[in-house]
Design an enzyme around this catalytic site. Structure first.
Site, PDB file in Angstrom:
ATOM      1  N   ALA A   1      -0.642   0.849   6.743  1.00 62.28           N
ATOM      2  CA  ALA A   1      -0.706  -0.206   7.753  1.00 62.28           C
ATOM      3  C   ALA A   1      -1.694  -1.276   7.319  1.00 62.28           C
ATOM      4  CB  ALA A   1      -1.123   0.373   9.106  1.00 62.28           C
ATOM      5  N   ASP A   2      -1.521  -2.454   7.889  1.00 63.35           N
ATOM      6  CA  ASP A   2      -2.496  -3.518   7.691  1.00 63.35           C
ATOM      7  C   ASP A   2      -2.633  -4.302   8.983  1.00 63.35           C
ATOM      8  OD1 ASP A   2      -4.113  -4.784   5.344  1.00 63.35           O
ATOM      9  OD2 ASP A   2      -3.379  -6.470   6.526  1.00 63.35           O
ATOM     10  N   THR A   3      -3.851  -4.726   9.269  1.00 62.68           N
ATOM     11  CA  THR A   3      -4.144  -5.467  10.490  1.00 62.68           C
ATOM     12  C   THR A   3      -4.625  -6.861  10.140  1.00 62.68           C
ATOM     13  OG1 THR A   3      -4.787  -3.400  11.589  1.00 62.68           O
ATOM     14  CG2 THR A   3      -5.471  -5.461  12.643  1.00 62.68           C
TER      15      THR A   3
ATOM     16  N   LYS B   1       0.826  -1.206   0.000  1.00 65.72           N
ATOM     17  CA  LYS B   1       0.000   0.000   0.000  1.00 65.72           C
ATOM     18  C   LYS B   1       0.861   1.258   0.000  1.00 65.72           C
ATOM     19  CE  LYS B   1      -3.619  -2.284   2.737  1.00 65.72           C
ATOM     20  NZ  LYS B   1      -4.289  -2.331   4.065  1.00 65.72           N
TER      21      LYS B   1
END
Length: 205
Positions: free
Chosen positions: A75-77, A59
């Site tokens: 960010a990624d969760t 991203k």
């Protein structure tokens, strides 16, 4: 509060209002919000932690190409039970399966964070938080399904909402579960040239 006049411009590569709220909590307001549309499908045998970081970096790189000279934060969760990556739920059946799997168990939330600096450096962190759910009754699951809070949420729940009723314990960063590990993000932003605690520029500077 950070401002464009105080240093490099910050672009948030996410449309998540939760991430914007978390940044505001530490005095950071992005100059722009530009979400990246990438394929988030896990690769074959990909583990949760590398998956979260790969998506965050993917991203960030897409958005950095559109904003040369800016600081880009992405960010990624990822919610995982063991090696199993749970989906971001869009259908009731998926959310119900996730809640049934999480019921009475400990699971992990991985936050992958990537900051791309104005000179093109890539700064990364991966943060892990352990979460213990109480055993959920069928009625509790169905009530939560009716709330619709689970829509688009990793693992089918939002800890900042009604799902807080299900959490018996947390080990690690709470904001990481919400969507952004603030301590680590602040460190990366400082390294990129944006300090949340820096004094504002003097008038007329």
């Amino acid at each position: 509060m950070a401002s464009p006049g105080a240093g490099p411009v910050l672009v948030l590569a996410s449309s998540s209002p939760r991430r914007r709220d978390l940044l505001a909590q530490i005095g950071i307001v992005p100059a722009a919000v530009d979400p990246a549309d990438i394929d988030e499908t896990p690769r074959k045998d990909e583990l949760p932690s590398p998956h979260a970081l790969r998506l965050a970096c993917g991203k960030a790189e897409v958005v950095a190409a559109r904003h040369p000279g800016a600081i880009v934060l992405a960010a990624d969760t990822v919610v995982a039970v063991g090696r199993r990556i749970l989906p971001k739920t869009e259908e009731e059946a998926d959310a119900r399966r996730c809640l049934e799997l999480l019921s009475g168990r400990r699971h992990r939330v991985f936050g992958g964070v990537c900051v791309i600096t104005p000179d093109g450096r890539r700064l990364t962190r991966t943060v892990q938080t352990a979460v213990l759910f109480k055993r959920l009754s069928d009625a509790e699951i169905e009530s939560y399904i009716r709330s619709r809070e689970w829509q688009g949420k990793a693992g089918g729940y939002a800890v900042q909402g009604l799902a807080a009723l299900f959490v018996r314990g947390i080990v690690g960063s709470h904001p990481n579960i919400v969507g952004l590990p603030l301590f680590e993000v602040a460190g990366l932003l400082r390294a990129a040239g944006l300090d949340p605690l820096a004094p504002p520029p003097a008038a007329g500077a």
